[in-house]
Design a protein around this motif. Structure first.
Motif, PDB file in Angstrom:
ATOM      1  N   ALA A  59       0.823  -1.208   0.000  1.00 54.82           N
ATOM      2  CA  ALA A  59       0.000   0.000   0.000  1.00 54.82           C
ATOM      3  C   ALA A  59       0.856   1.256   0.000  1.00 54.82           C
ATOM      4  N   LYS A  60       1.957   1.222   0.736  1.00 54.09           N
ATOM      5  CA  LYS A  60       2.852   2.382   0.791  1.00 54.09           C
ATOM      6  C   LYS A  60       3.618   2.541  -0.518  1.00 54.09           C
ATOM      7  N   GLU A  61       4.152   1.441  -1.024  1.00 56.88           N
ATOM      8  CA  GLU A  61       4.977   1.476  -2.233  1.00 56.88           C
ATOM      9  C   GLU A  61       4.164   1.883  -3.467  1.00 56.88           C
ATOM     10  N   HIS A  62       2.924   1.386  -3.568  1.00 55.06           N
ATOM     11  CA  HIS A  62       2.094   1.641  -4.742  1.00 55.06           C
ATOM     12  C   HIS A  62       1.066   2.737  -4.512  1.00 55.06           C
ATOM     13  N   ARG A 243      -8.505   1.576   4.267  1.00 51.18           N
ATOM     14  CA  ARG A 243      -8.825   1.477   2.840  1.00 51.18           C
ATOM     15  C   ARG A 243      -7.619   0.987   2.048  1.00 51.18           C
ATOM     16  N   GLY A 244      -6.446   1.549   2.334  1.00 50.77           N
ATOM     17  CA  GLY A 244      -5.236   1.151   1.618  1.00 50.77           C
ATOM     18  C   GLY A 244      -4.861  -0.288   1.902  1.00 50.77           C
ATOM     19  N   TYR A 245      -5.006  -0.700   3.149  1.00 58.26           N
ATOM     20  CA  TYR A 245      -4.692  -2.076   3.537  1.00 58.26           C
ATOM     21  C   TYR A 245      -5.605  -3.053   2.795  1.00 58.26           C
ATOM     22  N   ASN A 246      -6.886  -2.750   2.752  1.00 54.37           N
ATOM     23  CA  ASN A 246      -7.842  -3.628   2.058  1.00 54.37           C
ATOM     24  C   ASN A 246      -7.537  -3.716   0.562  1.00 54.37           C
ATOM     25  N   LYS A 247      -7.206  -2.588  -0.039  1.00 56.50           N
ATOM     26  CA  LYS A 247      -6.852  -2.588  -1.471  1.00 56.50           C
ATOM     27  C   LYS A 247      -5.633  -3.472  -1.725  1.00 56.50           C
ATOM     28  N   ALA A 248      -4.649  -3.375  -0.842  1.00 58.28           N
ATOM     29  CA  ALA A 248      -3.427  -4.170  -1.001  1.00 58.28           C
ATOM     30  C   ALA A 248      -3.729  -5.660  -0.873  1.00 58.28           C
ATOM     31  N   CYS A 249      -4.562  -6.028   0.100  1.00 56.78           N
ATOM     32  CA  CYS A 249      -4.946  -7.444   0.260  1.00 56.78           C
ATOM     33  C   CYS A 249      -5.646  -7.949  -1.003  1.00 56.78           C
TER      34      CYS A 249
END
Length: 305
Positions: A59-62, A243-249
């Protein structure tokens, strides 16, 4: 007269340098204070070089976290150091396990669960130590971390093999990278590892004798501070993190773990080939609170200690 002019020029030059140096110091101090204020206002997330942190790294990288929200990763190599950062409120969010968090809460730290993770732990034995069964751990060294899920797993191994606790020498190795290095250097008989360090051990043909997945244990968690997190800006940051965590998963589950082998190698300091040892069926679930039975298992074990 010419000599006097040279002296005056040198004095002016020195005076100018002095002003420049003082000005530089003032600017540097101002910049440092500004950076400290910005860091204090940001949502700081304590992470480890382990696979359960992959959604956060991705999530951080992208840039899956809202770019208008300042979310900063603080990297540690030992759970104990994350404990300290959480206890001293140097970070707002941290990756941990249920045993450690329940112990922190018992000691008075105000923490709340954000989500469970898919982390699992394996008891790996050195292939040169001739430990083919758990009972062979007698008179052997086992690397773990006190008051963590690795400590709990160590007790389960000893109890299931009906060994005397004092006959298995628990060696506290907190740094996950050092723990793996000790296996690679044949300095330890057995270790309790999570991914991707466990994958590296399997790649080197070391034997797995216990796996928390087979024990139906889901002990990995992400926690946040309790106090102050309902304040408007902090609440906004936590929503952005979620939100970012869920997107990454979702992305990992869609494209597969091997698609992010280079990212795992970068943040976890392992070779990309190790990712192939983990398995394609590993899934990362969205934000969800830990199961009550796992929380109770952690509490029950701690009460016995």
């Amino acid at each position: 007269m010419k000599r006097l002019l040279w002296i005056i020029a040198i004095i002016c030059l020195v005076a100018g340098c002095g002003q420049s140096y003082e000005e530089t110091k003032r600017i540097t101090r101002a910049q440092r204070l500004k950076a400290m204020r910005e860091d204090s206002a940001a949502l700081k997330v304590a992470v480890l070089p382990t696979l359960d942190c992959l959604p956060i790294y991705l999530a951080k990288e992208h840039q899956m976290f809202d770019t208008a929200v300042d979310i900063r990763l603080k990297t540690f190599t030992a759970q104990m150091d994350i404990d300290t950062a959480l206890a001293n409120r140097r970070v707002e969010v941290g990756v941990s396990d249920l045993v450690r968090v329940e112990r922190l809460k018992k000691q008075g730290d105000s923490l709340r669960y954000l989500t469970s993770t898919n982390a699992y732990w394996q008891l790996v034995t050195n292939r040169g130590a001739r430990i083919l069964e758990l009972k062979n751990l007698d008179d052997k060294m086992l690397a773990m971390t006190r008051y963590s899920v690795t400590d709990l797993v160590g007790d389960l191994a000893v109890d299931s093999a009906k060994l005397k606790s004092e006959r298995v020498f628990r060696i506290q190795i907190n740094d996950v990278n050092v723990r793996l290095k000790m296996l690679e250097n044949n300095e330890m008989d057995a270790l309790i590892l999570t991914e991707p360090q466990a994958a590296v051990a399997r790649m080197l043909k070391h034997k797995v004798l216990m796996d928390t997945r087979k024990l139906d244990m889901q002990m990995g968690v992400i926690v946040s501070q309790w106090k102050g997190m309902d304040e408007a800006n902090r609440a906004k940051q936590l929503r952005a993190f979620t939100r970012g965590y869920n997107k990454a998963c979702d992305s990992i589950n869609q494209y597969g773990l091997e698609n992010y082998a280079s990212l795992i190698a970068k943040y976890c300091r392992v070779k990309p080939e190790a990712v192939k040892q983990i398995g394609k069926d590993l899934k990362f679930h969205r934000i969800a609170l830990p199961r009550e039975e796992d929380v109770e298992r952690a509490k029950a074990w701690l009460s016995k200690k």
